[in-house]
Design an enzyme around this catalytic site. Structure first.
Site, short mmCIF file in Angstrom:
data_model
loop_
_atom_site.label_atom_id
_atom_site.label_comp_id
_atom_site.label_asym_id
_atom_site.label_seq_id
_atom_site.Cartn_x
_atom_site.Cartn_y
_atom_site.Cartn_z
N GLU A 67 7.97 -2.42 4.96
CA GLU A 67 8.40 -1.99 3.77
C GLU A 67 8.61 -3.25 2.76
O GLU A 67 8.42 -3.03 1.42
CB GLU A 67 9.83 -1.44 3.82
CG GLU A 67 10.43 -0.86 2.70
CD GLU A 67 11.97 -0.31 2.92
OE1 GLU A 67 11.87 0.81 2.50
OE2 GLU A 67 12.81 -1.23 3.53
N ARG A 87 7.79 -15.56 4.70
CA ARG A 87 7.36 -14.13 4.95
C ARG A 87 6.19 -13.82 3.94
O ARG A 87 5.49 -12.73 3.85
CB ARG A 87 8.34 -13.20 4.70
CG ARG A 87 9.61 -13.10 5.68
CD ARG A 87 10.50 -12.03 5.75
NE ARG A 87 9.80 -10.43 5.94
CZ ARG A 87 10.06 -9.57 5.92
NH1 ARG A 87 11.44 -9.31 5.56
NH2 ARG A 87 9.70 -8.45 5.95
N ARG A 133 17.20 -11.55 -2.01
CA ARG A 133 15.71 -11.83 -1.71
C ARG A 133 14.92 -11.45 -3.25
O ARG A 133 13.65 -12.02 -3.12
CB ARG A 133 14.86 -11.16 -0.69
CG ARG A 133 15.77 -11.63 0.71
CD ARG A 133 15.10 -12.66 1.38
NE ARG A 133 15.54 -13.10 2.59
CZ ARG A 133 15.38 -12.67 3.71
NH1 ARG A 133 14.46 -12.00 3.90
NH2 ARG A 133 15.99 -13.10 5.06
N HIS A 163 19.35 -6.29 1.90
CA HIS A 163 18.46 -5.73 0.90
C HIS A 163 19.41 -4.42 0.36
O HIS A 163 20.29 -4.14 1.06
CB HIS A 163 17.30 -5.10 1.45
CG HIS A 163 16.31 -6.10 1.82
ND1 HIS A 163 15.67 -6.17 3.19
CD2 HIS A 163 15.62 -7.16 1.17
CE1 HIS A 163 14.88 -7.04 3.06
NE2 HIS A 163 14.83 -7.69 1.84
N CYS A 248 12.70 0.27 6.78
CA CYS A 248 11.99 -0.82 6.88
C CYS A 248 10.69 -1.00 7.53
O CYS A 248 9.62 -1.84 7.58
CB CYS A 248 12.74 -2.18 7.65
SG CYS A 248 14.54 -2.27 7.36
#
Length: 258
Positions: A67, A87, A133, A163, A248
């Site tokens: 996700e 990432r 993030r 998140h 996710c």
């Protein structure tokens, strides 16, 4: 016909090295995680979703959290630029997969950072978590990409969880659900229902009133069943050790007309 496709990505053998930000690190059982992932994918298929596997990214420990690599609105796929530099290699395989499915592809560019886990869609309203993030430039680029498609983008402060969707998701009727101790500003949501467990704040809408949710939130499952929803429980304990949740592990594509 609207599509019912779900992007998923097999866990990396290095899953146990995944990032943790807001919780203590615990030992992850990778073999058990693979079994749990397979059961999660099977739950999607059982309830009418065709699973589409993104090519594995074995060198990326967090790549199972597919996700975070993309935000899909209508037929547009916005490839993210993850806030954690380690990432960023995850997005190439996801970009390939959504392009193959016929999405129109856009990108978040430097200096913007945006993780897909920070984006919650409720009808045409798109909430975006700002803080962990995802930065202000990422929010601006999300707005620029989605507002021309009819979205209303609302930025939400996030400081207590990784998140936005670690704190809140939404029921089929648009009611936002969340665990209040992890939320910065519940008052931003016009209809809000507090839930008793942290992992109860995460649901994946399977259609027909069915809610895919973590087995670790039995009280919340009972609450939702009492409201006329049908909880579908999956055990994702190994992913929860890495701040992962049911949302996710897949990206649902509902508006690809093929």
């Amino acid at each position: 016909m609207p599509s019912q496709k779900a992007l998923i990505r097999r866990p990396s053998p290095r899953l146990a090295e995944g990032l943790v930000t807001h919780i203590e690190r615990e030992k992850v059982d990778v073999d058990l995680a693979v079994e749990q992932w397979e059961a999660y994918a099977e739950a999607l298929r059982t309830h009418g979703w065709e699973t589409v596997e993104v090519d594995p990214a074995d060198d990326c420990p967090d790549s199972v959290f597919v996700e975070d690599a993309v935000v899909v609105f209508r037929n547009v796929a916005l490839i993210s630029r993850p806030g954690a530099e380690t990432r960023r290699a995850e997005t190439a395989g996801v970009e390939e997969a959504v392009a193959r499915l016929g999405c129109s592809v856009n990108w978040i560019w430097e200096p913007g950072t945006l993780d897909g886990g920070d984006v919650l869609k409720v009808g045409d309203t798109v909430y975006v978590g700002r803080g962990g993030r995802t930065n202000a430039a990422g929010v601006q680029q999300l707005r620029a990409a989605l507002e021309p498609l009819g979205a209303r983008v609302v930025a939400v402060p996030v400081s207590k969880v990784l998140h936005l969707k670690s704190a809140v998701t939404a029921l089929p009727d648009g009611t936002v659900i969340g665990h209040e101790p992890l939320m910065d500003t519940p008052s931003l949501f016009p209809r809000f229902l507090p839930v008793p467990e942290e992992s109860g704040a995460h649901v994946v809408l399977l259609g027909g009133g069915k809610l895919l949710m973590a087995a670790s939130a039995p009280k919340t499952a009972e609450l939702f069943a009492g409201l006329g929803h049908e909880p579908v429980l999956v055990d994702i304990s190994e992913f929860e050790k890495l701040e992962g949740c049911v949302t996710c592990l897949s990206v649902r594509l509902r508006e690809l007309y093929v």
